[in-house]
Design a protein around this motif. Structure first.
Motif, PDB file in Angstrom:
ATOM      1  N   GLU B  59      25.106 -18.017 -20.509  1.00 28.40           N
ATOM      2  CA  GLU B  59      24.829 -19.177 -19.661  1.00 28.40           C
ATOM      3  C   GLU B  59      26.062 -19.542 -18.832  1.00 28.40           C
ATOM      4  O   GLU B  59      25.961 -19.794 -17.634  1.00 28.40           O
ATOM      5  CB  GLU B  59      24.417 -20.361 -20.546  1.00 28.40           C
ATOM      6  CG  GLU B  59      23.820 -21.506 -19.759  1.00 28.40           C
ATOM      7  CD  GLU B  59      23.299 -22.600 -20.681  1.00 28.40           C
ATOM      8  OE1 GLU B  59      23.991 -22.923 -21.670  1.00 28.40           O
ATOM      9  OE2 GLU B  59      22.209 -23.109 -20.399  1.00 28.40           O
ATOM     10  N   GLU B  65      19.470 -15.848 -17.490  1.00 32.33           N
ATOM     11  CA  GLU B  65      18.136 -15.402 -17.104  1.00 32.33           C
ATOM     12  C   GLU B  65      17.089 -15.910 -18.096  1.00 32.33           C
ATOM     13  O   GLU B  65      17.050 -17.091 -18.376  1.00 32.33           O
ATOM     14  CB  GLU B  65      18.118 -13.884 -16.920  1.00 32.33           C
ATOM     15  CG  GLU B  65      18.836 -13.539 -15.617  1.00 32.33           C
ATOM     16  CD  GLU B  65      19.570 -12.226 -15.644  1.00 32.33           C
ATOM     17  OE1 GLU B  65      19.135 -11.316 -16.351  1.00 32.33           O
ATOM     18  OE2 GLU B  65      20.594 -12.111 -14.934  1.00 32.33           O
ATOM     19  N   ASP B  66      16.235 -15.025 -18.648  1.00 34.51           N
ATOM     20  CA  ASP B  66      15.261 -15.587 -19.591  1.00 34.51           C
ATOM     21  C   ASP B  66      15.569 -15.195 -21.037  1.00 34.51           C
ATOM     22  O   ASP B  66      14.689 -14.935 -21.842  1.00 34.51           O
ATOM     23  CB  ASP B  66      13.824 -15.234 -19.206  1.00 34.51           C
ATOM     24  CG  ASP B  66      13.702 -13.776 -18.801  1.00 34.51           C
ATOM     25  OD1 ASP B  66      14.726 -13.065 -18.889  1.00 34.51           O
ATOM     26  OD2 ASP B  66      12.605 -13.354 -18.409  1.00 34.51           O
ATOM     27  N   PRO B  68      16.091 -15.819 -24.716  1.00 34.55           N
ATOM     28  CA  PRO B  68      15.652 -16.947 -25.541  1.00 34.55           C
ATOM     29  C   PRO B  68      16.821 -17.623 -26.261  1.00 34.55           C
ATOM     30  O   PRO B  68      17.842 -16.984 -26.531  1.00 34.55           O
ATOM     31  CB  PRO B  68      14.703 -16.284 -26.545  1.00 34.55           C
ATOM     32  CG  PRO B  68      15.072 -14.853 -26.573  1.00 34.55           C
ATOM     33  CD  PRO B  68      15.654 -14.516 -25.235  1.00 34.55           C
ATOM     34  N   LYS B  84      16.225  -7.765 -23.248  1.00 34.13           N
ATOM     35  CA  LYS B  84      17.009  -8.922 -22.786  1.00 34.13           C
ATOM     36  C   LYS B  84      18.329  -9.004 -23.550  1.00 34.13           C
ATOM     37  O   LYS B  84      19.381  -9.272 -22.977  1.00 34.13           O
ATOM     38  CB  LYS B  84      16.207 -10.214 -23.001  1.00 34.13           C
ATOM     39  CG  LYS B  84      15.029 -10.355 -22.054  1.00 34.13           C
ATOM     40  CD  LYS B  84      14.213 -11.574 -22.415  1.00 34.13           C
ATOM     41  CE  LYS B  84      12.872 -11.533 -21.712  1.00 34.13           C
ATOM     42  NZ  LYS B  84      11.909 -12.444 -22.380  1.00 34.13           N
TER      43      LYS B  84
END
Lengths: 462, 124
Positions: B59, B65-66, B68, B84
């Motif tokens: 972050e 991005e996505d 979790p 991811k």
């Protein structure tokens, strides 16, 4: 269970013979392969007669070995050619299963320790004409390769008239001798003065039982030779070194004809050269005496060649001055002072670090310099959580050698065992500079005296 | 420096620092490079990772991005998630910048992707 053991011959390259047993044992353990010795291997002889339960085992082992040249399923092994013919002739019924009209084949002749012309070799092949071959000969891409080997002993200058041993078998697999060439330091982008040669690097990776997806660290990484070998076997690699200029590829070039290092020389560039960049994680500038890894981080293997203080310095950050403080204005560009990092402390730190940061069953493989006359197993570094699995010698000079040590972590250290000091290890470096015939200072004085003499001669003549 | 490495680094060696984790990243140059995806490796790596630290690091670099916030259950078979994680752990790299000790504020520069964790002689 009706286990079917089959007989094979493992044929080794006659190089780094000392490391054979430890490499093969490590690989047998890595793949959980069972192997029986049909006869006890003799020290210098390049072949072992062994048994495996399946051909897949023989292939798996050979395809990953650096010391092995080739592996054959052994059809005949005798003291003389007539005896070999007799054995093969009495077995043609069993051998017929390998020969079908559709299967192409070729026969190769190897003569170890003696030389023959191609014509003589063809004549040798023709003596096997009774074999029930049916398919066509294909020299390039045969379905089955047969090999006849004559062994004339290891004294190449004075071979006997007839071979000591003769072998006949079906080729099963080749070792990794080609890979040694591919990773040659001669063609590698970035090398240092003490880059480990590829054969020894690969041997180390095998002794460390490195497998696809392992996390591997070299805490004295230098130009990263050991990481190339580890990555070649599928490991994701980390390295650290105290030498900032080395990691950034800005030390003096190591090749005699190279004036300046290229801008992009680095460990990462080497990985790229061998298509291994995806296995490269990171390298950091770090003083090994100061551990920056988080406590819980475990590596699958640690492979390293610590500095001995001869060809590269043994250093850590520190100063002899008391209460020394770097002033604010110099902080940004300050290069930390270094003090001697004695060999006993390096190995104590390395073993303590490995006991803590290896997974259970993970291996530490490292070199250890010794004076041959002083060597005994008692002088090797030890740690209660690390079991010494292998210990082989590479002779460096009349008086010195280095030993390749392989340890396996058996359990986690207790609180008391986390910082064990091994003060009993002799400092190789200290003795090295004492026992040399002439010290550096003496040499300088002698050379200065010669120069002065020459100068005076020159003045007289002039 | 990849975020996998960042996840494993502390500054506990600095005098007076107790935990020194996680290190703050100030990045001036971040690169995302393609790295071959190995789902088995990533899946075995996840238990070693401090996930919130990875999430925050991604972050802070603007590359979350996505990803979790938490690892999903049964992630071993969740290829989409593993991809991811792979991206955050191995593909995002800090080329230039610095790592900062959360307790002492000591800065460790990163040049050409290589963090310099050397302390000065008055700090050891």
């Amino acid at each position: 269970m009706n286990d079917m053991w089959k007989r094979y011959v493992l044929w080794f390259a006659q190089e780094h013979i000392e490391f054979r047993v430890s490499e093969i044992e490590s690989l047998l353990s890595l793949f959980s392969i069972k192997m029986k010795y049909q006869e006890k291997p003799k020290d210098l002889e390049p072949y072992w007669i062994v048994e495996f339960l399946s051909e897949d085992d023989a292939k798996l082992l050979t395809n990953r070995s650096v010391s092995l040249r080739t592996c054959l399923e052994l059809w005949g092994y005798e003291n003389s050619l007539p005896a070999l013919h007799q054995t093969l002739q009495s077995n043609t019924g069993i051998l017929a299963q390998y020969f079908k009209p559709s299967k192409s084949f070729k026969v190769e002749v190897e003569t170890f320790g003696n030389h023959f012309t191609q014509k003589e070799k063809v004549e040798k092949i023709e003596t096997f004409s009774y074999l029930p071959v049916e398919g066509p000969v294909d020299l390039k891409n045969p379905d089955i390769t047969l090999q006849y080997i004559e062994y004339y002993g290891t004294r190449a200058n004075n071979p006997p008239q007839l071979p000591y041993k003769v072998f006949f078998g079906r080729w099963v697999a080749d070792g990794l001798r080609q890979l040694i060439k591919k990773l040659s330091l001669k063609t590698r982008k970035f090398i240092g003065n003490t880059s480990m040669d590829p054969q020894l690097s690969l041997l180390m990776a095998n002794q460390a039982k490195i497998w696809t997806g392992d996390l591997v660290l070299d805490p004295f990484v230098g130009s990263g030779s050991l990481l190339v070998a580890a990555a070649e076997f599928g490991a994701y690699v980390f390295g650290s070194d105290i030498d900032y200029l080395m990691l950034h590829g800005r030390t003096k070039p190591s090749r005699i004809k190279q004036q300046k290092r290229a801008d992009d020389e680095s460990i990462r560039a080497n990985m790229k050269q061998y298509n291994l960049e995806h296995k490269y994680v990171d390298v950091l500038v770090n003083d090994f005496a100061m551990v920056f890894w988080k406590d819980a981080f475990e590596f699958d293997a640690i492979v390293t060649d610590p500095p001995y203080g001869i060809r590269e310095a043994t250093e850590r950050v520190g100063t002899e001055k008391t209460n020394y403080v770097v002033s604010e204005e110099h902080l940004a560009t300050h290069v930390p002072a270094k003090i001697e990092y004695g060999i006993p402390s390096i190995y104590a730190d390395l073993l303590n670090f490995s006991a803590k940061h290896l997974k259970i069953g993970g291996r530490l493989v490292c070199w250890f310099p010794v004076f041959r006359e002083d060597y005994s197993e008692q002088c090797l570094p030890i740690h209660p959580c690390l079991k010494l699995m292998a210990n082989s010698e590479q002779v460096l000079s009349k008086v010195t050698s280095r030993r390749l040590l392989t340890y396996e972590k058996e359990r986690h250290p207790t609180l008391d065992e986390q910082n064990i000091e091994h003060i009993s290890i002799q400092d190789f470096r200290e003795k090295y500079f004492v026992v040399r015939e002439e010290t550096r200072k003496e040499r300088r004085l002698r050379e200065a005296a010669t120069r002065k003499e020459n100068w005076e001669k020159y003045k007289k003549c002039g | 420096m990849k975020l996998l490495t960042h996840n494993m680094l502390t500054s506990k060696c600095v005098k007076g620092v107790n935990v020194g984790y996680p290190l703050t990243i100030n990045a001036s140059d971040v690169r995302v490079a393609d790295v071959d995806f190995n789902p088995d490796f990533i899946s075995r790596l996840i238990p070693k990772i401090d996930w919130p630290v990875l999430y925050n690091a991604a972050e802070s670099l603007g590359h979350v991005e996505d990803l979790p916030k938490e690892t999903p259950v049964n992630y071993e078979n969740n290829e989409e998630f593993l991809k991811k994680a792979h991206r955050a752990l191995l593909e995002v790299e800090v080329v230039h910048g610095e790592l900062v000790c959360p307790e002492s504020g000591r800065k460790f520069p990163i040049n050409n992707g290589i963090p310099n964790m050397l302390l000065n002689e008055d700090e050891v």
